[in-house]
Scaffold this motif. Structure first.
Motif, PDB file in Angstrom:
ATOM      1  N   UNK A   1      35.483  50.607  40.790  1.00 30.44           N
ATOM      2  CA  UNK A   1      36.998  50.100  41.228  1.00 30.44           C
ATOM      3  C   UNK A   1      36.908  49.270  42.356  1.00 30.44           C
ATOM      4  N   UNK A   2      36.401  49.908  43.507  1.00 32.00           N
ATOM      5  CA  UNK A   2      36.271  49.296  44.828  1.00 32.00           C
ATOM      6  C   UNK A   2      35.594  47.726  44.631  1.00 32.00           C
ATOM      7  N   UNK A   3      34.530  47.707  43.780  1.00 31.96           N
ATOM      8  CA  UNK A   3      33.742  46.566  43.610  1.00 31.96           C
ATOM      9  C   UNK A   3      34.588  45.538  42.980  1.00 31.96           C
ATOM     10  N   UNK A   4      35.328  45.925  41.802  1.00 31.37           N
ATOM     11  CA  UNK A   4      36.237  45.108  41.248  1.00 31.37           C
ATOM     12  C   UNK A   4      37.470  44.390  42.008  1.00 31.37           C
ATOM     13  N   UNK A   5      37.796  45.440  42.806  1.00 34.54           N
ATOM     14  CA  UNK A   5      38.994  44.984  43.920  1.00 34.54           C
ATOM     15  C   UNK A   5      38.387  43.921  44.807  1.00 34.54           C
ATOM     16  N   UNK A   6      37.347  44.057  45.138  1.00 35.93           N
ATOM     17  CA  UNK A   6      36.510  43.437  46.320  1.00 35.93           C
ATOM     18  C   UNK A   6      36.450  41.811  45.596  1.00 35.93           C
TER      19      UNK A   6
END
Length: 482
Positions: free
Chosen positions: A69-74
């Motif tokens: 989720x953090x990678x996608x948000x970045x």
């Protein structure tokens, strides 16, 4: 031709510049979680974003659901400019903090001057003490009650700082950042400690400025000290003065004796010993009951803040995050390998990791069936065929995310218009290889290319910052140079 180039910028607006990993700002753990929450709020308010490429790259990066989720948000923040908005917001926050620090310094100096005056009249010690500590103690009591009763996360100074940060950022894309930060911190009950560091730090600076101002004024002017009352007797003031001075006395601060206190009720004493005793008492009371409590509370809040940040996590049970589970953690990945892996593309080069790309690959996009394909390829070059359908596109991108080539040559037919779908695919393919070049194929024998359409292709590829039309494409694909 000039008209065509101008129209090109209208129909194919500039895309976001591709940022190399070395140019990307380094985000700490809190900022990564913050961006994830901001993207969640944005999708909650405006609907789901187009995230096929971001999901694919997040799956390729691996990790648990929170990490993906953090990678996608970045990736979405980089694409849509929200990462740059975060930088602007942080710059605005630093400017707002600098303004509040300056205000604290000026306020502290003003407190000292208001407490002692110009030296022309005696100083009423308890009025001076009330000027220095009255508002501070009232707000400190309000902060403590709010913490105990309601767990309030934002004091007036904290809200002022957040408001100034938003105003100084001046970026419409930062609209979700402040609410996202507050929600993230409130969920972990961290807002009170983070803003507590800010509030107590500002008050500590103001009181330190007041203490230094008192020292400067007492060193350069001669002050007399009195206490005045119509209905209270001298014994009450003696007891109150000695009670307040007991703790400062333990730190070595002098205090007036009972006779000096009683005599100061009638007029300011002229003896140097009495003046110095009252001055030391005033400085000691300000230090012990003003600076030290704020310093200890700031250190407590800082300790709780750092401890809480170390344990801060995304709440993946939220409905918005739970909807991402199937897209970022497909069932086959969560349950393990159930069937044999699908066959790879013919002769597609493999690499042990996404960072260690190798090999050369040729792929074509939407070619005319009458055009013979592929051309004769040198040894060591793989052919991924012609991509015509959405399924072929997804299969190729998934394959490249696992086995990125060192050189990728994409063949396009310039007789077709460079529509947005084709340009988006070129951008995704370029991000999946270490080096990419576009091959605008020549027209078949007996046909000619349309100059305006070819100019559209050149303009679009320049906006994507993809090299094209230089040298011998197959030679570059084979050797890495022309």
């Amino acid at each position: 031709m000039a008209v065509t180039l101008r129209l090109c910028s209208v129909f194919h607006p500039p895309l976001e510049r591709r940022v190399s990993p070395s140019e990307r700002p380094t985000l700490d753990r809190l900022q990564r979680l913050w961006l994830s929450e901001a993207i969640r709020l944005r999708e909650e308010q405006a609907g789901p974003l187009e995230d096929a490429e971001a999901n694919r790259r997040a799956r390729a990066a691996g990790g648990d659901l929170a990490t993906r989720i953090q990678t996608r948000a970045r990736l979405l923040a980089e694409r849509d400019g929200q990462l740059q908005a975060l930088e602007h917001w942080l710059q605005g926050a630093r400017l707002a903090l600098a303004a509040l620090l300056l205000l604290a310094l000026l306020s502290g100096a003003g407190l000292a001057l208001a407490a002692l005056g110009d030296g022309q009249r005696p100083v009423n010690v308890f009025w001076a003490l009330g000027s220095l500590l009255g508002l501070n103690l009232l707000l400190l009591l309000g902060w403590a009650l709010g913490l105990l009763l309601s767990g309030g996360d934002a004091s007036a100074l904290g809200r002022l700082w957040l408001w100034l940060s938003d105003r100084l950022a001046r970026d419409a894309r930062a609209a979700q950042l402040a609410p996202a930060l507050l929600l993230l911190l409130q969920r972990a009950r961290l807002g009170r400690w983070g803003l507590g560091v800010l509030v107590h730090g500002l008050w500590l600076l103001a009181l330190l400025a007041a203490l230094l101002g008192l020292l400067a004024l007492l060193s350069t002017r001669r002050y007399g000290f009195v206490w005045e009352s119509t209905i209270l007797g001298g014994d009450i003031f003696i007891a109150l003065t000695q009670a307040l001075g007991a703790l400062p006395a333990l730190l070595g601060f002098a205090q007036p004796d009972a006779e000096q206190i009683r005599a100061s009720g009638a007029s300011a004493l002229t003896s140097e010993a009495a003046r110095q005793a009252w001055a030391a008492w005033l400085l000691g009371v300000l230090l012990v009951y003003g600076l030290l409590p704020r310093l200890l509370l700031m250190l407590l809040c800082l300790w709780r803040w750092r401890r809480g940040c170390a344990r801060l996590e995304l709440d993946t049970r939220l409905p918005d995050y739970d909807l991402l589970r199937e897209r970022l953690m497909p069932g086959s990945e969560r349950l393990g390998v159930c069937d044999a892996a699908p066959p790879p593309l013919p002769h597609l080069p493999t690499a042990p990791t996404a960072q260690d790309s190798q090999g050369a690959l040729l792929v074509a996009i939407e070619l005319d069936e009458r055009r013979p394909w592929p051309p004769a390829l040198p040894k060591g070059i793989s052919d991924a065929g012609v991509v015509d359908s959405r399924e072929q596109r997804q299969r190729l991108l998934e394959q490249l995310s696992r086995f990125p080539p060192a050189r990728l040559l994409v063949a396009c037919d310039p007789r077709r218009s460079p529509d947005r779908g084709s340009l988006a695919l070129l951008g995704e393919l370029a991000r999946s290889a270490a080096s990419t070049r576009i091959w605008l194929l020549p027209a078949p024998p007996g046909e000619a290319l349309d100059d305006a359409r070819l100019a559209d292709w050149h303009c679009a590829l320049e906006q994507l910052q993809l090299p094209h039309g230089a040298g011998a494409p197959l030679t570059w694909l084979e050797t890495g140079h022309d």
